[in-house]
Design a protein around this motif. Structure first.
Motif, PDB file in Angstrom:
ATOM      1  N   THR A 216      -9.643 -24.199 -25.172  1.00  0.00           N
ATOM      2  CA  THR A 216     -11.028 -23.850 -24.882  1.00  0.00           C
ATOM      3  C   THR A 216     -11.064 -22.756 -23.826  1.00  0.00           C
ATOM      4  O   THR A 216     -10.057 -22.390 -23.244  1.00  0.00           O
ATOM      5  CB  THR A 216     -11.792 -25.082 -24.383  1.00  0.00           C
ATOM      6  OG1 THR A 216     -11.279 -25.450 -23.104  1.00  0.00           O
ATOM      7  CG2 THR A 216     -11.650 -26.245 -25.337  1.00  0.00           C
ATOM      8  N   ASN A 217     -12.280 -22.239 -23.572  1.00  0.00           N
ATOM      9  CA  ASN A 217     -12.420 -21.216 -22.534  1.00  0.00           C
ATOM     10  C   ASN A 217     -12.202 -21.781 -21.148  1.00  0.00           C
ATOM     11  O   ASN A 217     -11.910 -21.058 -20.212  1.00  0.00           O
ATOM     12  CB  ASN A 217     -13.807 -20.582 -22.632  1.00  0.00           C
ATOM     13  CG  ASN A 217     -13.953 -19.716 -23.870  1.00  0.00           C
ATOM     14  OD1 ASN A 217     -12.974 -19.146 -24.336  1.00  0.00           O
ATOM     15  ND2 ASN A 217     -15.157 -19.625 -24.405  1.00  0.00           N
ATOM     16  N   SER A 218     -12.380 -23.101 -21.007  1.00  0.00           N
ATOM     17  CA  SER A 218     -12.365 -23.675 -19.667  1.00  0.00           C
ATOM     18  C   SER A 218     -11.070 -24.400 -19.311  1.00  0.00           C
ATOM     19  O   SER A 218     -10.765 -24.567 -18.146  1.00  0.00           O
ATOM     20  CB  SER A 218     -13.533 -24.648 -19.502  1.00  0.00           C
ATOM     21  OG  SER A 218     -13.449 -25.678 -20.469  1.00  0.00           O
ATOM     22  N   GLU A 219     -10.303 -24.829 -20.311  1.00  0.00           N
ATOM     23  CA  GLU A 219      -9.103 -25.602 -20.012  1.00  0.00           C
ATOM     24  C   GLU A 219      -7.914 -25.133 -20.831  1.00  0.00           C
ATOM     25  O   GLU A 219      -8.041 -24.830 -22.019  1.00  0.00           O
ATOM     26  CB  GLU A 219      -9.336 -27.092 -20.277  1.00  0.00           C
ATOM     27  CG  GLU A 219     -10.235 -27.770 -19.261  1.00  0.00           C
ATOM     28  CD  GLU A 219     -10.320 -29.263 -19.506  1.00  0.00           C
ATOM     29  OE1 GLU A 219     -10.376 -30.006 -18.521  1.00  0.00           O
ATOM     30  OE2 GLU A 219     -10.329 -29.676 -20.685  1.00  0.00           O
ATOM     31  N   PHE A 220      -6.777 -25.081 -20.166  1.00  0.00           N
ATOM     32  CA  PHE A 220      -5.511 -24.761 -20.817  1.00  0.00           C
ATOM     33  C   PHE A 220      -4.618 -25.978 -20.648  1.00  0.00           C
ATOM     34  O   PHE A 220      -4.282 -26.364 -19.530  1.00  0.00           O
ATOM     35  CB  PHE A 220      -4.881 -23.528 -20.158  1.00  0.00           C
ATOM     36  CG  PHE A 220      -3.681 -22.987 -20.887  1.00  0.00           C
ATOM     37  CD1 PHE A 220      -3.787 -21.858 -21.680  1.00  0.00           C
ATOM     38  CD2 PHE A 220      -2.431 -23.594 -20.766  1.00  0.00           C
ATOM     39  CE1 PHE A 220      -2.681 -21.342 -22.340  1.00  0.00           C
ATOM     40  CE2 PHE A 220      -1.332 -23.094 -21.423  1.00  0.00           C
ATOM     41  CZ  PHE A 220      -1.446 -21.961 -22.214  1.00  0.00           C
ATOM     42  N   ASN A 221      -4.237 -26.590 -21.756  1.00  0.00           N
ATOM     43  CA  ASN A 221      -3.495 -27.852 -21.739  1.00  0.00           C
ATOM     44  C   ASN A 221      -1.992 -27.622 -21.796  1.00  0.00           C
ATOM     45  O   ASN A 221      -1.466 -27.152 -22.816  1.00  0.00           O
ATOM     46  CB  ASN A 221      -3.908 -28.731 -22.926  1.00  0.00           C
ATOM     47  CG  ASN A 221      -5.319 -29.251 -22.798  1.00  0.00           C
ATOM     48  OD1 ASN A 221      -5.835 -29.419 -21.696  1.00  0.00           O
ATOM     49  ND2 ASN A 221      -5.949 -29.516 -23.939  1.00  0.00           N
ATOM     50  N   TRP A 222      -1.322 -27.963 -20.707  1.00  0.00           N
ATOM     51  CA  TRP A 222       0.134 -27.855 -20.645  1.00  0.00           C
ATOM     52  C   TRP A 222       0.788 -29.183 -21.026  1.00  0.00           C
ATOM     53  O   TRP A 222       0.304 -30.251 -20.657  1.00  0.00           O
ATOM     54  CB  TRP A 222       0.584 -27.491 -19.236  1.00  0.00           C
ATOM     55  CG  TRP A 222       0.472 -26.033 -18.916  1.00  0.00           C
ATOM     56  CD1 TRP A 222      -0.580 -25.404 -18.310  1.00  0.00           C
ATOM     57  CD2 TRP A 222       1.452 -25.026 -19.181  1.00  0.00           C
ATOM     58  NE1 TRP A 222      -0.320 -24.061 -18.176  1.00  0.00           N
ATOM     59  CE2 TRP A 222       0.919 -23.795 -18.704  1.00  0.00           C
ATOM     60  CE3 TRP A 222       2.711 -25.033 -19.769  1.00  0.00           C
ATOM     61  CZ2 TRP A 222       1.620 -22.598 -18.801  1.00  0.00           C
ATOM     62  CZ3 TRP A 222       3.412 -23.833 -19.866  1.00  0.00           C
ATOM     63  CH2 TRP A 222       2.871 -22.631 -19.391  1.00  0.00           C
TER      64      TRP A 222
END
Length: 328
Positions: free
Chosen positions: A2-8
């Motif tokens: 998403t634009n708000s979260e980057f999932n590592w």
């Protein structure tokens, strides 16, 4: 993504992975989403410490999770190649701990696969992204110390003797060169932007079959980089670049630098102090996220060619000192 979260996602929550997870807390829009370990209890404890959403007891399950945007690989050196390959085959962007692989042939294979899969790949050499080293790079480009002549560095410490630890374990690609000497080498290549023309190395192979001390002289068309790495004694562990007009000193520990000292004509001209926002891993994390957002497959600070050059040089060093690994 998403634009708000980057999932590592993290593969193998060992010692180094803690630095990565702590760094994520200061990176905007980044979060630790999933962790995978062959030991479920370890994964559970890690996830509780860092408020991780998902835990897996096998690596492939994490790779297959569609909500994971990128994967940090932190297992022992021997396994980097296999799991980086599996990530790329699943089109999952990869940040893999150094060394990227154990041999140059393996690194070349990953590079070709990343191209084929149109998927981001980077070796996690966090030192290259540190603000102090970025300032060193600027000083070099500005010719503040003139033309480079000699680089001298060391990374050696007295390791606790445990023949089963990955440092001394030949089956896990242990030894000083791959674990710590890579910093001396990759930062030499960072400063000089090319491969060495000649390599002269000698080493001490210990009872478990890995190098416990390796000393190297690299010749870059008349510029010398001299370094010692080891597990059996503690050295100065600084990095000094000498030019015909001055020098730059990165004090110990140079691989985790927060300071750099510029001297011109023998006199101190500038000393910078640039502390980390967290553990220092945050800068490479941000680079990966920026590259992926721009649709880039590699970083221009830690490009594929530099990883390949480092591995080719380490292959040559290992050949000279008689260090081989049974699985390659």
């Amino acid at each position: 993504m998403t634009n708000s979260e980057f999932n590592w996602g993290i593969i193998a929550p060992g010692r180094i992975a803690h630095n990565f997870a702590k760094a994520l807390t200061v990176v905007p829009n980044a979060r630790l989403y999933a962790v995978a370990s062959s030991n479920r209890e370890r994964a559970q404890a890690f996830s509780q410490t860092y408020a991780c959403n998902r835990i897996y007891d096998n690596y492939q399950a994490l790779i297959d999770d569609p909500n994971v945007d990128a994967i940090y690989i932190a297992n022992p050196h021997r396994f980097h190649f296999e799991w980086a390959m599996r990530c790329l085959l699943a089109n999952k962007p990869v940040l893999c701990e150094k060394p990227l692989t154990v041999t140059a042939k393996q690194t070349q294979t990953l590079i070709e696969l990343a191209k084929q899969q149109n998927t981001f790949l980077m070796e996690a050499v966090w030192t290259r992204f540190l603000p102090a080293w970025r300032q060193v790079s600027t000083w070099l480009s500005e010719k503040r110390i003139g033309e480079l002549n000699v680089l001298r560095s060391s990374f050696s410490f007295k390791a606790t003797r445990d023949d089963n630890d990955r440092l001394f374990n030949k089956d896990l690609a242990g030894g000083a060169l791959l674990d710590v000497g890579i910093y001396n080498l990759t930062m030499s290549q960072f400063a000089l932007q090319r491969e060495p023309e000649t390599i002269l190395a000698n080493g001490l192979i210990g009872k478990t079959g890995v190098d416990e001390r390796t000393s190297v002289i690299l010749n870059y068309n008349g510029i010398s980089s001299e370094f010692t790495c080891g597990l059996n004694c503690t050295l100065e562990n600084q990095f000094i670049l000498y030019g015909d007009k001055g020098s730059i000193t990165i004090p110990t520990p140079f691989w985790a630098a927060t300071q750099a000292i510029l001297r011109v004509d023998g006199e101190p001209e500038c000393m910078i102090e640039l502390p980390f926002r967290a553990t220092g891993f945050e800068y490479q994390i941000e680079e990966v996220m920026h590259c992926i957002a721009r649709g880039e497959l590699q970083s221009n600070i830690m490009p594929w060619q530099d990883s390949l050059n480092t591995m080719k040089t380490m292959d040559a060093i290992r050949a000279q000192i008689g260090l081989d690994y049974p699985f390659v």
